[in-house]
Design an enzyme around this catalytic site. Structure first.
Site, PDB file in Angstrom:
ATOM      1  N   SER A   1      22.333  65.551  42.987  1.00  0.00           N
ATOM      2  CA  SER A   1      22.385  64.240  43.644  1.00  0.00           C
ATOM      3  C   SER A   1      23.407  63.327  42.964  1.00  0.00           C
ATOM      4  CB  SER A   1      21.006  63.585  43.672  1.00  0.00           C
ATOM      5  OG  SER A   1      20.538  63.352  42.361  1.00  0.00           O
ATOM      6  N   HIS A   2      23.881  63.681  41.777  1.00  0.00           N
ATOM      7  CA  HIS A   2      24.930  62.915  41.118  1.00  0.00           C
ATOM      8  C   HIS A   2      26.233  63.705  40.962  1.00  0.00           C
ATOM      9  CE1 HIS A   2      21.450  60.422  39.735  1.00  0.00           C
ATOM     10  NE2 HIS A   2      22.299  59.488  40.081  1.00  0.00           N
TER      11      HIS A   2
ATOM     12  N   ASP B   1      18.543  60.904  46.134  1.00  0.00           N
ATOM     13  CA  ASP B   1      17.523  61.802  46.672  1.00  0.00           C
ATOM     14  C   ASP B   1      17.031  61.347  48.040  1.00  0.00           C
ATOM     15  OD1 ASP B   1      17.601  63.596  44.511  1.00  0.00           O
ATOM     16  OD2 ASP B   1      16.299  62.301  43.317  1.00  0.00           O
TER      17      ASP B   1
END
Lengths: 333, 333
Positions: free
Chosen positions: B46-47, B187
């Site tokens: 997610s990063h 998320d």
């Protein structure tokens, strides 16, 4: 149940001889009596008169040294350690306070690591005076193993409170002080005495199964951390800073089984001070008010610490409520 | 969906020209490409690559300055401020890093306050190198208003992550990095793309009612803090330290409506370093291992950060998995 009201100074005068009777020094008795009365004054009753029995049992069984003289270790320009020598944490903080403030004024930030200490009170009485002086103050203290780490089945962490206080332009600090367990031990004990059930998710019984019965949590069961794995991580941080960094015991590392009734965890306390004057942009206290205003605009009706501060205004005017049972309990001690 | 594997250096080489193409300096491109690849390498997707679109939109709409040159303000022996000048936070940290380490070595603790900065990544890439060097590291960054304070009805806080990393005797830092909202924005976005429902208690819709639909949270709704009023207090602390202390914007204070697609919150970041060498008692790293062992004995099978570190071992050996869709997306950029 009829209540009487007692002035703050009179409550201190009532509590202090009890500490002295159970073997503290004059100075320790003064510090703890004021601390306990401050909690009662703010309506933080789970850390007020209610705790006197625990103090007395810790002292009378020789678990804590009420006459301990703390030793300051000045280890770096912004890093101070104190060995409380099995005494209470509050007198250790009182002794180190001026040096800590001086270090913070000089360096912008400074740290106080207290070890070999006992803390049975709330943390906000330690921090609010710093915020009133213009410092941001963060503190953590670990306690005794009563909380299961997320994903585990037996207690490792304490209730492990974390507190944070900052100055505001209005002069009243913005402060929170919270157990990182689902609830504080004092509140579990009060619920057990009053035969009240706890909210879901509070703890486990001695078989590791969820329970809402405070007695089952206290007798072989354990609390859960607040907020699942995230709260558990915060509680782990409190162990690392309150014990590993200070040189104190972890919550699971001391054995007080030979001291029946002793209630003061023998651990450590960390305090970090930051000088608000060094903040970037507009003065910190004004910026803090901007956040408070926005939270109120968003519908928040009760800010952290606000209920205590309102109670304080009321009890300063009308006295601190005290029940005949509490008075009787105190005169027994 | 077939996956290929890519080596870390090759992923950096793939990402860096994208940053350059959208107007960053050579140095900023290098720092952000490594940062993004580090996240992907650890499985923190997610990063990772997922964020490239946000970086690109922030740059191409002129929301962030990819060529900004940060300015260091040395305000006290242990207090450093950096004005990132509307650039990314990571290059500001990179510039201040050596001075911060020097201040911590000299004083025992030191603080870095970055303002006027953009942070779109995880915090652990900022902190793990400090822990590997023997420092305890704490960081907080506020973001954009998307989280309702406990008891309120509209968003004030950001997802407001807090991260903490400490050295251990084994050499692998013990680290957690978590949003103080119920979940991270990345998320929520991924769940929306995959049409997955979120757990109960994640957020509110635009009418202030509970919802599990990530799209309703993203379109006019808001997240809830983790852990009720306690998590909300931690998130408030992140605002106070990430914005009021640094001199940055609160999460609700900036207006990026004229920069469609911009995804990098324009706020601040706080980092506090503590020299583990000054801990009381046994060496800090050994004491951290004692806590880890006790948590494992209590049944904890997954420590904070452990999953990432395991993924890292695997991807270092076999390469970082990347889908054809991700590769196609990158070549479009």
């Amino acid at each position: 149940m009829s209540q009487t009201r007692i002035a703050f100074v009179d409550l201190v005068a009532l509590l202090k001889p009890i500490f002295l009777r159970y073997g503290t020094s004059e100075e320790v008795a003064q510090i703890l009596a004021i601390n306990c009365a401050l909690c009662e004054r703010d309506g933080a009753t789970s850390h007020g008169i209610f705790r006197m029995r625990g103090y007395v049992d810790s002292l009378s069984t020789g678990w804590v040294d009420g006459k301990a003289i703390p030793v300051i270790e000045d280890v770096a320009p912004a890093f101070l350690r104190v060995d409380a020598r099995n005494g209470f944490a509050q007198p250790a903080l009182a002794m180190a306070r001026d040096v800590l403030v001086e270090k913070t004024l000089k360096n912008g930030i400074a740290l106080l690591a207290i070890r070999h200490s006992h803390h049975l009170s709330a943390l906000w009485p330690d921090l609010e005076p710093f915020a009133e002086q213009g410092f941001l103050a963060l503190s953590m203290v670990n306690s005794f193993a009563c909380t299961v780490p997320h994903g585990g089945h037996s207690a490792v962490f304490g209730t492990n409170p974390i507190a944070f206080a900052v100055p505001t332009a209005s002069g009243t600090p913005l402060v929170f002080d919270m157990a990182t367990s689902s609830m504080a031990n004092g509140d579990v004990q009060i619920a057990a005495r009053e035969n009240r059930l706890l909210p879901e998710g509070s703890g486990l019984d001695d078989a590791g199964l969820p329970t809402q019965d405070p007695k089952k949590i206290l007798n072989g069961g354990a609390l859960l951390p607040f907020g699942g794995h995230k709260g558990s991580s915060i509680s782990m941080m409190v162990e690392l800073l309150g014990a590993a960094l200070t040189g104190g015991h972890y919550s699971f590392e001391f054995d007080w089984s030979g001291h029946a009734g002793a209630a003061t965890p023998h651990t450590g306390q960390l305090i970090i001070l930051i000088n608000a004057k060094h903040s970037g942009g507009a003065p910190f206290g004004h910026r803090a008010e901007v956040l408070v205003d926005q939270m109120k605009s968003a519908g928040v009706t009760r800010l952290p610490g606000e209920h205590r501060h309102r109670t304080r205004l009321e009890t300063d005017r009308n006295g601190i409520p005290i029940t005949p049972e509490e008075l009787a309990g105190l005169s027994q001690l």
